[in-house]
Write a protein that holds these residues in place. Structure first.
Motif, PDB file in Angstrom:
ATOM      1  N   GLU A   1      -3.089 -23.308  -2.024  1.00  9.58           N
ATOM      2  CA  GLU A   1      -3.457 -23.653  -3.398  1.00  9.58           C
ATOM      3  C   GLU A   1      -2.300 -23.384  -4.363  1.00  9.58           C
ATOM      4  O   GLU A   1      -1.976 -24.224  -5.213  1.00  9.58           O
ATOM      5  CB  GLU A   1      -4.689 -22.858  -3.830  1.00  9.58           C
ATOM      6  CG  GLU A   1      -5.144 -23.151  -5.247  1.00  9.58           C
ATOM      7  CD  GLU A   1      -6.354 -22.319  -5.658  1.00  9.58           C
ATOM      8  OE1 GLU A   1      -6.666 -22.278  -6.864  1.00  9.58           O
ATOM      9  OE2 GLU A   1      -6.977 -21.703  -4.765  1.00  9.58           O
ATOM     10  N   GLU A   2      -1.689 -22.245  -4.223  1.00 10.98           N
ATOM     11  CA  GLU A   2      -0.590 -21.881  -5.114  1.00 10.98           C
ATOM     12  C   GLU A   2       0.646 -22.755  -4.859  1.00 10.98           C
ATOM     13  O   GLU A   2       1.331 -23.180  -5.799  1.00 10.98           O
ATOM     14  CB  GLU A   2      -0.227 -20.409  -4.938  1.00 10.98           C
ATOM     15  CG  GLU A   2      -1.239 -19.426  -5.508  1.00 10.98           C
ATOM     16  CD  GLU A   2      -2.546 -19.381  -4.690  1.00 10.98           C
ATOM     17  OE1 GLU A   2      -3.579 -18.977  -5.258  1.00 10.98           O
ATOM     18  OE2 GLU A   2      -2.498 -19.744  -3.498  1.00 10.98           O
TER      19      GLU A   2
ATOM     20  N   ASN B   1      -1.737 -16.863 -12.144  1.00 13.24           N
ATOM     21  CA  ASN B   1      -3.110 -17.379 -12.166  1.00 13.24           C
ATOM     22  C   ASN B   1      -3.465 -17.927 -13.538  1.00 13.24           C
ATOM     23  O   ASN B   1      -4.189 -18.926 -13.659  1.00 13.24           O
ATOM     24  CB  ASN B   1      -4.098 -16.279 -11.754  1.00 13.24           C
ATOM     25  CG  ASN B   1      -3.962 -15.923 -10.285  1.00 13.24           C
ATOM     26  OD1 ASN B   1      -3.593 -16.759  -9.455  1.00 13.24           O
ATOM     27  ND2 ASN B   1      -4.258 -14.673  -9.941  1.00 13.24           N
ATOM     28  N   ALA B   2      -2.949 -17.277 -14.588  1.00 12.02           N
ATOM     29  CA  ALA B   2      -3.194 -17.789 -15.936  1.00 12.02           C
ATOM     30  C   ALA B   2      -2.512 -19.148 -16.115  1.00 12.02           C
ATOM     31  O   ALA B   2      -3.062 -20.051 -16.756  1.00 12.02           O
ATOM     32  CB  ALA B   2      -2.674 -16.794 -16.974  1.00 12.02           C
TER      33      ALA B   2
ATOM     34  N   GLU C   1      -1.018 -12.078 -12.018  1.00 11.40           N
ATOM     35  CA  GLU C   1      -1.926 -12.313 -13.140  1.00 11.40           C
ATOM     36  C   GLU C   1      -1.412 -13.458 -14.019  1.00 11.40           C
ATOM     37  O   GLU C   1      -2.171 -14.344 -14.413  1.00 11.40           O
ATOM     38  CB  GLU C   1      -2.053 -11.031 -13.963  1.00 11.40           C
ATOM     39  CG  GLU C   1      -2.997 -11.135 -15.143  1.00 11.40           C
ATOM     40  CD  GLU C   1      -3.086  -9.840 -15.918  1.00 11.40           C
ATOM     41  OE1 GLU C   1      -3.294  -9.908 -17.148  1.00 11.40           O
ATOM     42  OE2 GLU C   1      -2.943  -8.760 -15.309  1.00 11.40           O
TER      43      GLU C   1
ATOM     44  N   LYS D   1      -2.099 -21.345 -13.832  1.00  8.35           N
ATOM     45  CA  LYS D   1      -2.945 -22.318 -13.159  1.00  8.35           C
ATOM     46  C   LYS D   1      -4.094 -22.767 -14.055  1.00  8.35           C
ATOM     47  O   LYS D   1      -4.587 -23.891 -13.927  1.00  8.35           O
ATOM     48  CB  LYS D   1      -3.504 -21.722 -11.866  1.00  8.35           C
ATOM     49  CG  LYS D   1      -2.461 -21.593 -10.753  1.00  8.35           C
ATOM     50  CD  LYS D   1      -2.933 -20.686  -9.614  1.00  8.35           C
ATOM     51  CE  LYS D   1      -4.217 -21.184  -8.998  1.00  8.35           C
ATOM     52  NZ  LYS D   1      -4.675 -20.284  -7.906  1.00  8.35           N
ATOM     53  N   ASP D   2      -4.484 -21.901 -14.985  1.00  7.16           N
ATOM     54  CA  ASP D   2      -5.545 -22.238 -15.950  1.00  7.16           C
ATOM     55  C   ASP D   2      -4.945 -22.808 -17.237  1.00  7.16           C
ATOM     56  O   ASP D   2      -5.583 -22.793 -18.303  1.00  7.16           O
ATOM     57  CB  ASP D   2      -6.377 -20.997 -16.268  1.00  7.16           C
ATOM     58  CG  ASP D   2      -7.190 -20.525 -15.080  1.00  7.16           C
ATOM     59  OD1 ASP D   2      -7.543 -21.383 -14.245  1.00  7.16           O
ATOM     60  OD2 ASP D   2      -7.447 -19.311 -14.967  1.00  7.16           O
ATOM     61  N   GLU D   3      -3.706 -23.286 -17.140  1.00  2.00           N
ATOM     62  CA  GLU D   3      -3.006 -23.967 -18.230  1.00  2.00           C
ATOM     63  C   GLU D   3      -2.666 -23.047 -19.393  1.00  2.00           C
ATOM     64  O   GLU D   3      -2.591 -23.477 -20.546  1.00  2.00           O
ATOM     65  CB  GLU D   3      -3.816 -25.178 -18.716  1.00  2.00           C
ATOM     66  CG  GLU D   3      -4.044 -26.213 -17.624  1.00  2.00           C
ATOM     67  CD  GLU D   3      -4.726 -27.454 -18.146  1.00  2.00           C
ATOM     68  OE1 GLU D   3      -5.111 -27.468 -19.327  1.00  2.00           O
ATOM     69  OE2 GLU D   3      -4.862 -28.412 -17.372  1.00  2.00           O
ATOM     70  N   VAL D   4      -2.443 -21.778 -19.099  1.00  2.00           N
ATOM     71  CA  VAL D   4      -1.952 -20.842 -20.105  1.00  2.00           C
ATOM     72  C   VAL D   4      -0.421 -20.866 -20.047  1.00  2.00           C
ATOM     73  O   VAL D   4       0.171 -20.714 -18.982  1.00  2.00           O
ATOM     74  CB  VAL D   4      -2.474 -19.415 -19.852  1.00  2.00           C
ATOM     75  CG1 VAL D   4      -1.832 -18.429 -20.830  1.00  2.00           C
ATOM     76  CG2 VAL D   4      -3.987 -19.378 -19.963  1.00  2.00           C
TER      77      VAL D   4
END
Length: 953
Positions: free
Chosen positions: A775-776, A748-749, A745, A751-754
């Motif tokens: 992708e990862e 993935n965050a 989790e 990857k969304d620039e968190v």
């Protein structure tokens, strides 16, 4: 400046023999080196008949602007020398440069000394000797001037040391070059011909020329004069150094390095120097350097500013460095990983270690530079003091890191693990060849020596230790020293203060002699009669192997202990010095737990009778707070060692260890993770047993994971952050469901620039890549390429290596052959591919088979750390029997005669022995763990499913 005259080709060499010192009659006297009768190993040493007094060295550095010889340097030097023995007609010194162009020897009056016309000079490459044959004797005590003109090439990257070059990307995305030096222990000879042994101290005057578009050059001392010429070059003349050993000389030439942090309130100013695009990222490192310089000035009463009027106090942040740091006098160099920090990007373990590293290198300014070991046999004096201060002194100034407690896992427990073999050596140990010298920079010289000093400080008190340090430094300033000089300082301080008078019949000389000059350490056996209170103590040397032959060695053991009725864990001064094989102490009558060795400060293990172990085990479960956490850690560390050595059954051991189900302390879990991982690695190829083993480990960890949580608290201590890092990495690797889900989790965050807190990035990175795909993998690789933080880049390399995809893993391994992975990280990156996901070993093996020649070049096969040997040796531990057969066949058919062949074959035999041990003992271990388990083991079917999905390192 000396006039350089290349009239006659003549080479002078100085021999390195130890000069006379004071002897103590209590010690067994060792013979000084006799140059007339040296064995095959001693022949690597200089003969000692000529000594250098002063070097004047001109080095012209050329980069890619010189097309005929890019990345090379021209050197010329004059060395003032003296003969110290009669009838010297041959001068011997070290030289490991490409070419000697001219040599001449002049008298103090400027007259040429005639040479042997048949053979004026010659080299012996095996020993790196340059020998100059004279036609007449040198006069003892008279000054002569030796002139040498030479040329050589910069090494590519830091691994081979000497003068080497590296590159970096600046803020404008341009590649920039730099060149620097790493001479310790025997690589000054690559930069200039010299007497390259620590005994030969001299003054060095350095003159550097560089391209004019490069920024300021740096060295041990400040710049005295700057000259420019019409060839777009600049020459900087540096102030003379203090009298010092050749390995301490250093230089740095770069295109855009600059001062990135400084404190000018000191003289000299304390500066951090690094890449231009790291300005503002070294403030924490500067704080370490400033406060620890202040501490040493006060503690040693020998201020840094008094060491020499021209010494710098610079700290270089180098993108490449073969070790963590090196103590060049006035200009310490570090791997950038440790100096460039940002609280939003740096993992806590890097910040934590960096604080000790800066102190370690600063301590060397006094212990190692001001005074230096005669020869590398005494390396422990340099490194032991620096290592001790790195943790104990830093703790006094930066108590938030709790380094005085981390000393145990970093030094004491590492010592007990390493020094339990039959082939270990004493702290003071004879070495001669380059391989022997390099090998002595290890656990014994650093860890055991630091542990010995801490144990001694507890006996003699901190005040007396401080006095001894001051005596040692003042009495031996700018001189080489050995164990006898150090003993003299200790003995004087102890005698004056009377801090050992309470120990009847105790001989400090004997204590010092045994711990310094004998290998190993003792195990203390404790038999308690609880009805009388008598405690029977006995000792012998501890060996991990149950079949090792006893030696009869008796060690002076500092005895401390606490009981349930009389707890005194904070009292570290021994109540008794045990100097015989047996002794008796008395406690209160009645059954109660007893713990020897307060906070595990003594270098020894402890084993108890069964009844006392039962009382300890019950107390650890029911009243753990009454036993100091470092002693709970000691129990874990000792129990795993006692089980492995056959002194304690696994059933008994895991019964004692069942308290781990309630434990949350870092210092307890650190040796527990080590011990459990050692066992688990031997069950690697037994899927059913491995699955059950994992389920029991997860049962042990359930409480600590719950207590720590998955998010760092705002104001938690660094130790708590380190606990979470180690626990969650292990939990995610095993397959702890919540750990894996939470990490995915967070990944993935990201990857969304968190932003994700760096204190938990290690397991988040690794789990994200392990559980992901292309992708990862590409996301982390792009992030690695864009990062300006070496510590975060290393964590991302660790993560990329955890992929389960063979194609992605091959791409990752191919990166280690390129400049994407810096040379000092290549071996670690290779190992990450094995440890991050052990099922990858067959992919790693195929990569090695297909790329062995490229690996030898990229990893630098002949570098002193022998990285290719290590890489090939490490593969075997992760292979099952069919894999070992395949690996051995490849070695025998394609690698016979290579540097790695014998070591790799030996590693295969070790792997087979480990696998066999696991197969023979798996059921016994699991039975013991079940009996000690406080949780219900899940079904075998589920365990097998878990084993298929996830396997731990």
């Amino acid at each position: 400046m000396y006039l350089f005259i290349g009239l006659s080709v003549l080479l002078i060499a100085v021999g390195a023999a130890d000069h006379p010192i004071s002897w103590y009659h209590e010690f067994e006297k060792e013979l000084r080196q006799d140059s007339s009768a040296r064995n095959d190993e001693q022949i690597y040493r200089l003969p000692g008949d000529v000594v250098p007094l002063e070097y004047d060295i001109y080095i012209d550095m050329y980069f890619n602007e010189r097309t005929d010889r890019p990345f090379s340097y021209d050197g010329r030097e004059t060395i003032i020398i003296q003969a110290v023995t009669e009838n010297v007609t041959q001068i011997t010194l070290h030289a490991n440069v490409d070419r000697i162009n001219a040599i001449s020897v002049l008298t103090d009056a400027g007259m040429l000394v005639p040479v042997n016309t048949q053979q004026p000079f010659f080299t012996e490459p095996l020993y790196h000797f340059l020998k100059i044959n004279l036609a007449q004797n040198l006069v003892v005590g008279q000054n002569y001037t030796l002139f040498i003109d030479y040329t050589s090439t910069m090494n590519e990257g830091p691994m081979k040391r000497g003068i080497w070059r590296g590159s970096y990307i600046d803020a404008n995305n341009q590649e920039r070059f730099y060149a620097t030096t790493h001479f310790q222990p025997y690589n000054a000879r690559q930069a200039f011909p010299c007497w390259d042994e620590p005994l030969y101290k001299a003054v060095f005057k350095l003159h550097l020329s560089r391209p004019s578009h490069f920024t300021n050059s740096y060295s041990n001392t400040g710049v005295r004069l700057i000259e420019s010429d019409l060839r777009n070059r600049i020459r900087e003349h540096f102030w003379p150094t203090p009298r010092m050993s050749s390995y301490l000389l250093t230089l740095l030439v770069s295109e855009s390095f600059q001062v990135i942090a400084e404190d000018r309130s000191f003289s000299p100013a304390i500066r951090i120097i690094g890449r231009s695009n790291t300005v503002g990222l070294a403030d924490r490192a500067l704080e370490f350097a400033v406060k620890m310089t202040q501490h040493f000035d006060e503690f040693l009463q020998y201020p840094y500013a008094e060491l020499d009027p021209h010494l710098n106090n610079d700290h270089i942040s180098s993108p490449d460095w073969a070790s963590a740091g090196t103590e060049n006098w006035g200009m310490v160099s570090y791997r950038e990983l440790y100096l460039i920090q940002n609280s939003s990007e740096t993992i806590m373990s890097v910040e934590h270690y960096a604080s000790t590293l800066v102190t370690h290198e600063l301590a060397h300014k006094w212990f190692g530079n001001l005074i230096t070991c005669y020869w590398w046999s005494n390396t422990w004096i340099n490194e032991g003091f620096a290592s001790y201060f790195g943790y104990i002194a830093t703790n006094q100034i930066f108590p938030e890191y709790e380094l005085h407690e981390h000393f145990n896992s970093r030094y004491l427990q590492a010592t007990l693990s390493f020094d339990s073999g039959t082939g270990t050596v004493p702290m003071n140990h004879d070495v001669n060849t380059p391989a022997q010298v390099t090998g002595h920079f290890g656990t014994i010289s650093y860890n055991k020596a630091a542990s010995f000093l801490r144990m001694t400080v507890n006996m003699i008190t901190q005040d007396t230790f401080r006095k001894a340090c001051q005596y040692f430094l003042r009495e031996n300033s700018y001189e080489p020293t050995d164990q006898y000089d150090l003993f003299s300082a200790f003995d004087r301080a102890v005698t004056e203060d009377g801090t050992l008078n309470e120990y009847l019949h105790f001989n400090f000389t004997h204590y010092y002699d045994v711990w310094v000059n004998q290998p190993g350490y003792p195990i203390l056996m404790v038999e308690i009669n609880h009805s009388t209170g008598d405690m029977q103590l006995s000792q012998e040397r501890f060996f991990l192997s149950a079949s090792a032959t006893p030696t009869g060695q008796i060690y002076p053991i500092p005895i401390t202990y606490s009981t349930k009725s009389s707890r005194d864990f904070e009292n570290l001064k021994p109540v008794y010095m045990m100097t015989s094989d047996k002794a008796v102490r008395t406690k209160a009558v009645g059954e109660e737990w007893v713990i020897f060795n307060h906070q595990q400060h003594g270098i020894y293990r402890v084993n108890y009778d069964d009844k006392t172990w039962d009382l300890i085990g019950d107390a650890l479960v029911n009243e753990p707070g009454n036993i100091h956490h470092l002693n709970r850690a000691q129990v874990v560390d000792d129990v795993f060692a006692l089980m492995r050595s056959g002194r304690l059954t696994y059933a008994k051991g895991f019964h004692i260890l069942k308290f781990l189900y309630k434990e949350t302390n870092y210092h307890v879990w650190n040796p527990a993770i080590s011990g459990l991982s050692w066992l688990r690695n031997r069950l690697r190829f037994l899927p059913e047993q491995l699955a059950e083993f994992d389920s029991i480990i997860l049962g042990y960890m359930d409480h600590v994971i719950s207590e720590l949580g998955f998010e760092p608290a705002e104001n938690e201590t660094p130790t708590v952050s380190l606990t979470r890092q180690e626990i969650l990495q292990l939990a995610c690797n095993i397959g702890h469901q919540k750990c894996v889900e939470d990490s995915q989790e967070k990944f993935n965050a990201m990857k969304d620039e968190v932003w994700i807190d760096p204190r938990i990035r290690r397991h988040v990175y690794m789990t994200g890549v392990r559980e992901g795909g292309r992708e990862e993998f590409d996301f982390v690789l792009r992030r690695h390429q864009q990062s300006n933080y070496a510590n975060d880049q290393l964590e991302m390399l660790r993560a990329l290596a955890a992929t389960r995809d063979p194609q992605l893993l091959t791409e990752y391994l191919e990166l280690t052959l390129t400049s994407t992975v810096r040379s000092h990280d290549k071996l670690n990156s290779f190992n990450f591919a094995l440890t991050g996901n052990p099922d990858n070993v067959y992919t790693v093996l195929e990569f090695v088979k297909n790329n062995i020649d490229a690996i030898r070049v990229a990893y630098i096969e002949d570098a002193p750390p022998t990285p290719v040997n290590s890489a090939l040796n490490n593969i075997a531990a992760y292979l099952d029997e069919p894999g070992l057969v395949d690996y051995e066949e490849w070695l025998r058919t394609t690698q016979v005669g290579t540097m790695q062949y014998s070591g790799a074959l030996s590693s295969i035999q070790s792997a087979r022995a480990n696998n066999e041990w696991g197969a023979n003992n798996a059921d016994m271990i699991l039975s013991a763990m079940r009996d000690g388990s406080a949780t219900v083991v899940v079904s075998t079917a589920l365990l097998l499913a878990t084993a298929v999905l996830v396997r731990l390192v």
